[in-house]
Design a protein around this motif. Sequence first.
Motif, PDB file in Angstrom:
ATOM      1  N   GLY A  21       0.818  -1.205   0.000  1.00 33.15           N
ATOM      2  CA  GLY A  21       0.000   0.000   0.000  1.00 33.15           C
ATOM      3  C   GLY A  21       0.856   1.261   0.000  1.00 33.15           C
ATOM      4  O   GLY A  21       2.065   1.209   0.258  1.00 33.15           O
ATOM      5  N   LEU A  22       0.204   2.370  -0.273  1.00 33.18           N
ATOM      6  CA  LEU A  22       0.955   3.598  -0.477  1.00 33.18           C
ATOM      7  C   LEU A  22       0.646   4.672   0.581  1.00 33.18           C
ATOM      8  O   LEU A  22       1.130   5.787   0.483  1.00 33.18           O
ATOM      9  CB  LEU A  22       0.656   4.145  -1.886  1.00 33.18           C
ATOM     10  CG  LEU A  22       0.973   3.181  -3.046  1.00 33.18           C
ATOM     11  CD1 LEU A  22       0.543   3.779  -4.383  1.00 33.18           C
ATOM     12  CD2 LEU A  22       2.448   2.812  -3.105  1.00 33.18           C
ATOM     13  N   ASP A  23      -0.149   4.295   1.580  1.00 36.78           N
ATOM     14  CA  ASP A  23      -0.427   5.260   2.651  1.00 36.78           C
ATOM     15  C   ASP A  23       0.748   5.317   3.615  1.00 36.78           C
ATOM     16  O   ASP A  23       1.476   4.336   3.758  1.00 36.78           O
ATOM     17  CB  ASP A  23      -1.652   4.826   3.455  1.00 36.78           C
ATOM     18  CG  ASP A  23      -2.893   4.799   2.592  1.00 36.78           C
ATOM     19  OD1 ASP A  23      -2.877   5.481   1.552  1.00 36.78           O
ATOM     20  OD2 ASP A  23      -3.842   4.077   2.962  1.00 36.78           O
ATOM     21  N   PRO A  24       0.863   6.438   4.331  1.00 34.26           N
ATOM     22  CA  PRO A  24       1.937   6.523   5.329  1.00 34.26           C
ATOM     23  C   PRO A  24       1.925   5.338   6.292  1.00 34.26           C
ATOM     24  O   PRO A  24       2.991   4.822   6.663  1.00 34.26           O
ATOM     25  CB  PRO A  24       1.624   7.835   6.053  1.00 34.26           C
ATOM     26  CG  PRO A  24       0.922   8.667   5.047  1.00 34.26           C
ATOM     27  CD  PRO A  24       0.119   7.713   4.214  1.00 34.26           C
ATOM     28  N   GLY A  25       0.734   4.880   6.668  1.00 35.23           N
ATOM     29  CA  GLY A  25       0.645   3.750   7.596  1.00 35.23           C
ATOM     30  C   GLY A  25       1.258   2.485   7.001  1.00 35.23           C
ATOM     31  O   GLY A  25       2.072   1.798   7.635  1.00 35.23           O
ATOM     32  N   ASN A  26       0.883   2.180   5.766  1.00 39.57           N
ATOM     33  CA  ASN A  26       1.450   1.002   5.086  1.00 39.57           C
ATOM     34  C   ASN A  26       2.961   1.140   4.942  1.00 39.57           C
ATOM     35  O   ASN A  26       3.709   0.183   5.130  1.00 39.57           O
ATOM     36  CB  ASN A  26       0.870   0.851   3.676  1.00 39.57           C
ATOM     37  CG  ASN A  26      -0.636   0.836   3.646  1.00 39.57           C
ATOM     38  OD1 ASN A  26      -1.247   1.504   2.833  1.00 39.57           O
ATOM     39  ND2 ASN A  26      -1.235   0.053   4.547  1.00 39.57           N
ATOM     40  N   LEU A  27       3.371   2.329   4.594  1.00 39.70           N
ATOM     41  CA  LEU A  27       4.798   2.538   4.325  1.00 39.70           C
ATOM     42  C   LEU A  27       5.618   2.402   5.600  1.00 39.70           C
ATOM     43  O   LEU A  27       6.678   1.749   5.600  1.00 39.70           O
ATOM     44  CB  LEU A  27       5.022   3.917   3.683  1.00 39.70           C
ATOM     45  CG  LEU A  27       4.418   4.096   2.283  1.00 39.70           C
ATOM     46  CD1 LEU A  27       4.509   5.547   1.833  1.00 39.70           C
ATOM     47  CD2 LEU A  27       5.112   3.180   1.262  1.00 39.70           C
ATOM     48  N   SER A  28       5.137   2.972   6.691  1.00 39.37           N
ATOM     49  CA  SER A  28       5.965   2.876   7.892  1.00 39.37           C
ATOM     50  C   SER A  28       5.975   1.439   8.406  1.00 39.37           C
ATOM     51  O   SER A  28       6.992   0.960   8.904  1.00 39.37           O
ATOM     52  CB  SER A  28       5.542   3.901   8.947  1.00 39.37           C
ATOM     53  OG  SER A  28       4.366   3.506   9.561  1.00 39.37           O
ATOM     54  N   GLN A  29       4.869   0.722   8.222  1.00 44.13           N
ATOM     55  CA  GLN A  29       4.863  -0.708   8.587  1.00 44.13           C
ATOM     56  C   GLN A  29       5.901  -1.462   7.749  1.00 44.13           C
ATOM     57  O   GLN A  29       6.662  -2.283   8.261  1.00 44.13           O
ATOM     58  CB  GLN A  29       3.472  -1.303   8.341  1.00 44.13           C
ATOM     59  CG  GLN A  29       3.350  -2.748   8.775  1.00 44.13           C
ATOM     60  CD  GLN A  29       3.573  -2.918  10.274  1.00 44.13           C
ATOM     61  OE1 GLN A  29       2.926  -2.259  11.086  1.00 44.13           O
ATOM     62  NE2 GLN A  29       4.538  -3.756  10.654  1.00 44.13           N
ATOM     63  N   ALA A  30       5.927  -1.165   6.455  1.00 42.87           N
ATOM     64  CA  ALA A  30       6.860  -1.868   5.569  1.00 42.87           C
ATOM     65  C   ALA A  30       8.311  -1.570   5.952  1.00 42.87           C
ATOM     66  O   ALA A  30       9.152  -2.477   6.014  1.00 42.87           O
ATOM     67  CB  ALA A  30       6.614  -1.447   4.121  1.00 42.87           C
TER      68      ALA A  30
END
Length: 835
Positions: A21-30
């Motif tokens: 995903g491309l949301d900040p939440g997805n990105l920081s999880q990744a």
Amino acid sequence: MYPSVNEGESQSEPSRDVRTGLDPGNLSQAVCDYLYYFQGRHPATASRNDFYLSTAYAVRDRLFQRGVQSLDALLHRPEGRTVAYLSAEFLMGPQLAANLVNLGIYDAMREALWRMDVRLEDLIEHEVEPGLGNGGLGRLAACYLDSLATLEIPAIGYGIRYEFGIFSQQIREGWQVELTDKWLHLGYPWELARPERAVSVRYGGYTEPYTDEQGRYRVRWIPAEIVKGVPHDTPILGYRVKTCNLLRLWRAEAVHSFDLAAFNVGDYSRAVEEQVTTETISKVLYPNDASPQGKALRLKQQYFFVACAIEDMLRAHLRFGGRPETFHKRWAAQLNDTHPAVAVPELMRLLLDDHGLEWDDAWDVTQKTFGYTNHTLLPEALETWPIDLFGALLPRHLEIVFEINRRLCDGIRRVYPGDEDRVRRMSLVEEQGRRSLRMANLACVGSHAINGVAALHTELLKSQVLSDWVAMSPERFCNVTNGVTPRRFVLASNPALSRLVTETIGDHWPARLEALRGLEPHAEDPAFRKRWRDVKRENKQQLAAVIKERTGISVDPESLFDIQVKRIHEYKRQHLNVLHILTLYRRLKENPGLDMVPRTFVFGGKAAPGYHVAKLIIKLITATGDLVNDDPDVRGRLKVVFFPNFSVKAGQAIYPAADVSEQISTAGQEASGTGNMKFSLNGALTIGTLDGANIEIREEVGPENFFLFGLTADEVRAAKASGYNPRAVYEQNQELRAVVDLIGSGGLGGDPGLFRSVLDGLLWHDPFMVLADYQAYVDCQERVAALWRDPEAWARMSILNVARMGKFSSDRSIRDYCERVWHVGPLGAPTEGAP
Ligand code: GL9
């Protein structure tokens, strides 16, 4: 089955969203996951490099996801061409910011990292770039990959994964010192090695004739050495599109066969040595700018990546049901200069020897496959290989080249009976001196399309270097003027300007650069001009800080930033720039009260390690800085900075901060230039000669918005023909004489003999007409200074420069290649003229 990007981006599959995903939440999880599971770190103990790598991996996932889908789409298409861009150099530059921009997640990633107390800008600053190129030619290849993906043209860049790229430059006591490049030392997260897709490359040995089952005469090659090429793939995502292409770079590895092991029983050290010598093939980039050295290892490198590439292409073609006879319907291969020209006999060899095609059929496929781009007229850059060396390394290719040449010469004799001089000029073999192979002629004969890289360059190519080829087949020639990607060179590197432009004309311009025209009316708006100048000031303040950190020199952001960054070469005339600086300096010494526009002169660029005069020019620049920078009479009005280790990354900090762009090559020498475009796109005004793409830039921005000086290419030729005498120019120009004498008398650095070779070159030969253009240059710089005193007029001109640079997007160049050379459209669809 993986969902498509669209499905993944919609909420249809929540688990996928978390993964890519491309949301900040997805990105920081990744990023967190990569830190923990891949780097073995907790965020609290992670280093900056850990965060950089984890962020890069998280981005790379999202690229490969799109890459897999692009490939899948390609394979399911019944017809269509893929572009193979064959280049010994790809100067990719830092990847993080550019990929975030193309994915459209720059701000989202900044937010994601911020939640972990990490600044994205620090990671971007930390990134080490792969310097796998020398300059303009390699950077052009990288811009073209960006545009190919953005235009959704299926494409692969093929090249060499040099373990050591272009050397890193330090300045010690004013001299260039070369250090080995370390781009792989902290890990390179953007690539994926694909050992299972390795291919074998053969060298040396001999050939032997045999008769096949059908009783046909055939040849087989028994090589003496086999090397493995292992592909390393970097995904190349287009700007806000789904298309993700590949850069496939090959690394040389020793072949470990069981036989070899048995052979070497008891001789372990020899086996190790063999491995070491094999792996030197992809060890290091030759640091020469447009002047080949003729070293056997370089030819080995060229054949190495070409053989890997053609094998890879042919294998893909055959695997998906293609026949050897239809290779050209699937692949359009571009030769980036003559470095990959050995691809011509290589494809012939595969078609003839491995696939049993008849000569004429194989030749037809070959010519339809290749296009050749010439990048320089410099005579010393025309590559040749000694026949004995070529034959020892590639015996079968030499036979094929001789047969191509026999047919070529027969053809010339048919069209021009009795014109043996023409045959001699066009022959693939130079018979004078050590017999050698002319790679430009080989590239021409093997290609259906031949192009230069700017209008003037193509004209000179056609009228001079390749005129015989034009006479034989004029329809094969065309021009494709170079371009640069606005995604990297404006959006990613000049955020302040990008914001202002987007606020003013909307956000379509990065993909349709002609939209910049919408800025024109705003040039008349004083409020807009103020914001424009604020952006430039901010960028100059940032560069001033970097300059202070790298060189210790304080520069005033309010002064005029006059910048020349590019390889150091006599034809680019950095020393003409120095003569102007010293002219200003002398004026100040004679009249310290003079009202002079304060200027900061910034230079940057590498000199080829064996090019002594170029290295001396660097010393001349730094010595000028030493003389000028702290002289009390100067009172800070002149500063001279040599910015060490110029690179793509350095350029991205420098172009946005320039007021004046120095494009001062001797007319007829710079094939195109691309730095000229990067500066102007960032609002610098150009001072330049009628050379390369300067001519077209001036046409676009308007002659009234361009500082032109100097002899034209025709005038240069005429002056030389009528016996140009630089000494007379020196004698007759008092100010010039004073400056030259200042250098010659030890006024710079104390040693009068230090710059002898530069000065002797100027006074007695001056092949690049430095003295001839001196006065015109100094006068033109006066006009620059006069305009600087009118900041409103300057800002207006700067805005108009940007507004009218749309032509120089590499998207336009790639569209030209598609139309004039490759005959492909989006998604590889064949277009008019396709074979
Ligand atoms: C070059 C030309 O010199 C440039 O004028 C041109 O813009 C680029 C790209 O077409 O190609 N040819 C060449 O050999 N180099 C160029 O920059 N050299 C290097 O890349 C170092």
